[in-house]
Design a protein around this motif. Structure first.
Motif, mmCIF file in Angstrom:
data_model
loop_
_atom_site.group_PDB
_atom_site.id
_atom_site.type_symbol
_atom_site.label_atom_id
_atom_site.label_comp_id
_atom_site.label_asym_id
_atom_site.label_seq_id
_atom_site.Cartn_x
_atom_site.Cartn_y
_atom_site.Cartn_z
ATOM 1 N N MET A 82 0.818 -1.209 0.000
ATOM 2 C CA MET A 82 0.000 0.000 0.000
ATOM 3 C C MET A 82 0.856 1.265 0.000
ATOM 4 O O MET A 82 0.461 2.308 -0.521
ATOM 5 C CB MET A 82 -0.945 0.002 1.202
ATOM 6 C CG MET A 82 -2.041 -1.046 1.130
ATOM 7 S SD MET A 82 -3.273 -0.875 2.439
ATOM 8 C CE MET A 82 -4.180 0.570 1.860
ATOM 9 N N ALA A 83 2.046 1.171 0.589
ATOM 10 C CA ALA A 83 2.908 2.351 0.691
ATOM 11 C C ALA A 83 3.542 2.730 -0.642
ATOM 12 O O ALA A 83 3.820 3.908 -0.881
ATOM 13 C CB ALA A 83 3.999 2.107 1.738
ATOM 14 N N VAL A 84 3.780 1.750 -1.529
ATOM 15 C CA VAL A 84 4.520 2.031 -2.766
ATOM 16 C C VAL A 84 3.632 2.066 -3.999
ATOM 17 O O VAL A 84 4.128 2.244 -5.116
ATOM 18 C CB VAL A 84 5.650 0.990 -2.979
ATOM 19 C CG1 VAL A 84 6.621 1.008 -1.824
ATOM 20 C CG2 VAL A 84 5.079 -0.413 -3.194
ATOM 21 N N THR A 85 2.334 1.913 -3.852
ATOM 22 C CA THR A 85 1.435 1.892 -5.006
ATOM 23 C C THR A 85 0.451 3.056 -4.926
ATOM 24 O O THR A 85 0.131 3.550 -3.831
ATOM 25 C CB THR A 85 0.627 0.580 -5.056
ATOM 26 O OG1 THR A 85 -0.070 0.399 -3.807
ATOM 27 C CG2 THR A 85 1.547 -0.603 -5.292
ATOM 28 N N PRO A 86 -0.055 3.524 -6.078
ATOM 29 C CA PRO A 86 -1.083 4.569 -6.060
ATOM 30 C C PRO A 86 -2.378 4.041 -5.454
ATOM 31 O O PRO A 86 -2.657 2.839 -5.498
ATOM 32 C CB PRO A 86 -1.269 4.913 -7.548
ATOM 33 C CG PRO A 86 -0.782 3.708 -8.283
ATOM 34 C CD PRO A 86 0.311 3.115 -7.443
ATOM 35 N N LYS A 87 -3.167 4.934 -4.876
ATOM 36 C CA LYS A 87 -4.368 4.496 -4.158
ATOM 37 C C LYS A 87 -5.394 3.846 -5.071
ATOM 38 O O LYS A 87 -6.270 3.117 -4.606
ATOM 39 C CB LYS A 87 -4.995 5.669 -3.410
ATOM 40 C CG LYS A 87 -5.315 6.873 -4.258
ATOM 41 C CD LYS A 87 -5.770 8.023 -3.375
ATOM 42 C CE LYS A 87 -6.022 9.293 -4.188
ATOM 43 N NZ LYS A 87 -6.423 10.420 -3.312
ATOM 44 N N GLU A 88 -5.283 4.103 -6.419
ATOM 45 C CA GLU A 88 -6.214 3.466 -7.352
ATOM 46 C C GLU A 88 -5.972 1.958 -7.468
ATOM 47 O O GLU A 88 -6.868 1.201 -7.835
ATOM 48 C CB GLU A 88 -6.090 4.099 -8.747
ATOM 49 C CG GLU A 88 -6.509 5.560 -8.831
ATOM 50 C CD GLU A 88 -5.425 6.497 -8.320
ATOM 51 O OE1 GLU A 88 -4.264 6.032 -8.180
ATOM 52 O OE2 GLU A 88 -5.733 7.681 -8.043
ATOM 53 N N MET A 89 -4.769 1.511 -7.169
ATOM 54 C CA MET A 89 -4.428 0.102 -7.359
ATOM 55 C C MET A 89 -5.026 -0.773 -6.270
ATOM 56 O O MET A 89 -5.549 -1.859 -6.543
ATOM 57 C CB MET A 89 -2.905 -0.065 -7.383
ATOM 58 C CG MET A 89 -2.451 -1.476 -7.721
ATOM 59 S SD MET A 89 -0.690 -1.541 -8.073
ATOM 60 C CE MET A 89 -0.520 -3.275 -8.522
ATOM 61 N N TYR A 90 -4.935 -0.315 -5.038
ATOM 62 C CA TYR A 90 -5.507 -1.060 -3.915
ATOM 63 C C TYR A 90 -6.423 -0.129 -3.133
ATOM 64 O O TYR A 90 -5.978 0.903 -2.631
ATOM 65 C CB TYR A 90 -4.403 -1.581 -2.983
ATOM 66 C CG TYR A 90 -3.453 -2.568 -3.616
ATOM 67 C CD1 TYR A 90 -3.902 -3.787 -4.103
ATOM 68 C CD2 TYR A 90 -2.091 -2.281 -3.721
ATOM 69 C CE1 TYR A 90 -3.022 -4.705 -4.676
ATOM 70 C CE2 TYR A 90 -1.201 -3.191 -4.287
ATOM 71 C CZ TYR A 90 -1.679 -4.392 -4.762
ATOM 72 O OH TYR A 90 -0.803 -5.295 -5.324
ATOM 73 N N SER A 91 -7.685 -0.506 -3.031
ATOM 74 C CA SER A 91 -8.655 0.373 -2.369
ATOM 75 C C SER A 91 -8.712 0.176 -0.865
ATOM 76 O O SER A 91 -9.156 1.049 -0.133
ATOM 77 C CB SER A 91 -10.054 0.142 -2.963
ATOM 78 O OG SER A 91 -10.454 -1.219 -2.787
ATOM 79 N N SER A 92 -8.275 -0.996 -0.374
ATOM 80 C CA SER A 92 -8.339 -1.280 1.059
ATOM 81 C C SER A 92 -7.394 -2.426 1.398
ATOM 82 O O SER A 92 -6.817 -3.058 0.501
ATOM 83 C CB SER A 92 -9.767 -1.670 1.466
ATOM 84 O OG SER A 92 -10.127 -2.908 0.859
ATOM 85 N N ILE A 93 -7.258 -2.676 2.682
ATOM 86 C CA ILE A 93 -6.414 -3.779 3.145
ATOM 87 C C ILE A 93 -6.921 -5.109 2.594
ATOM 88 O O ILE A 93 -6.151 -5.936 2.104
ATOM 89 C CB ILE A 93 -6.377 -3.814 4.687
ATOM 90 C CG1 ILE A 93 -5.764 -2.524 5.224
ATOM 91 C CG2 ILE A 93 -5.605 -5.018 5.195
ATOM 92 C CD1 ILE A 93 -5.898 -2.363 6.725
#
Length: 326
Positions: A161-172
């Motif tokens: 989650m820290a190294v990817t844009p927020k569009e790639m992963y929406s939640s844990i």
């Protein structure tokens, strides 16, 4: 003889009753001690990690890339650039995943450390006394290893989650689902071996340094307990020593964790180290972001140890009244 038979049970009852009465009290005391350690550790981890979350995310982004080494000036530029482009709260992106991991991790680590100290103290005959240096190091290493083994998949999720844009992963949960579906469940434990190899010196030296500094302080100052600022200082020294010793393995761990989304195929610790050194150099590669860690690490570890100790003292005072300090 009949009288003797009647008297036997009476004596037996008289001897056993106090013992059976003491066992629940001892069990309750031990349960309270474990619960206090879990609660104090959870709070310590949450407070410490939240305080340094923007610095932590910046460090992970540099560790996971092949860019030049991270300086404090470059870190500031990256934080400022992230703030301008993604907003203030983006600096804490991935912190929810960090909390999901760090709360159980810190709770288990601190609680396990207290238990290992007691076990080793009993084994070496130091009941109620400070451990000698080697058992002190072993207790810290075992505590860190225990916590890392239980919570490792959450650390993987936090790194992604820290190294990817927020569009790639929406939640844990979305991270878990995508990794499991696209890369396989074993990916959740990629980088596990360097993590454990790094945790042994890191946790061992951190707990060893902090406990040793408290012991030396008590011997030379005549005070039973250090003040909160002194605890912060002791914790900062512990974090500086522990993280510096284990840092190259931390870089390897991050590379292996984030390989799937950054276009790399790291398959083992040695191959990952060789590729990093070949492409980026020994110092610039394996110690990338260390200057950031020298800022972030001592702050986080100092806050963590201090919060744990003070919370322990507070909980014991609430349960037993004033006069009981760690």
């Amino acid at each position: 003889m009949g009288n003797g038979v009647r008297e036997g049970p009476v004596e037996f009852q008289r001897d056993v009753e106090p013992v059976t009465a003491r066992i629940p009290a001892e069990d309750n005391q031990e349960k309270k001690k474990v619960l206090n350690s879990l609660m104090s550790g959870a709070l310590a981890g949450a407070v410490a990690k939240t305080a340094v979350a923007p610095l932590d995310r910046t460090k992970i982004m540099f560790q996971g890339s092949s860019r030049a080494g991270l300086s404090l000036q470059e870190a500031y530029r990256l934080i400022y650039h992230t703030y301008l482009n993604e907003g203030f709260w983006s600096l804490w992106r991935g912190n929810s995943a960090t909390m999901v991991r760090v709360i159980p991790y810190a709770a288990i680590q601190f609680c396990a450390h207290e238990e290992y100290k007691q076990i080793l103290g009993n084994y070496y005959g130091f009941q109620g006394k400070a451990l000698t240096p080697f058992p002190r190091f072993i207790a810290g290493s075992l505590a860190g290893t225990t916590a890392a083994m239980v919570t490792y998949p959450l650390d993987m999720v936090r790194a992604r989650m820290a190294v990817t844009p927020k569009e790639m992963y929406s939640s844990i949960v979305h991270v878990f689902i995508r990794i499991s579906r696209e890369e396989g469940l074993k990916t959740l434990y990629r980088g596990f071996t360097p993590t454990i190899l790094g945790v042994i010196p890191y946790a061992g030296l951190s707990f060893f340094t902090y406990e040793t500094l408290k012991k030396v302080h008590a011997e030379h100052s005549g005070k039973a307990q250090p003040s909160p600022p002194e605890r912060l200082l002791f914790g900062a020294c512990a974090g500086l020593i522990g993280q510096s010793a284990s840092y190259p393995l931390d870089v390897v761990r991050r590379r292996m964790q984030t390989a799937g989304v950054l276009g790399h195929t790291y398959s083992s610790i040695l191959l990952t180290m060789q590729e990093i050194v070949r492409e980026e150099g020994l110092i610039r590669g394996l110690y990338k972001g260390l200057s950031m860690n020298w800022v972030k690490g001592p702050i986080a570890v100092g806050i963590s140890f201090t919060t744990f100790d003070l919370t322990q003292i507070l909980l014991r005072k609430l349960q037993h009244g004033p006069g009981l300090e760690r």
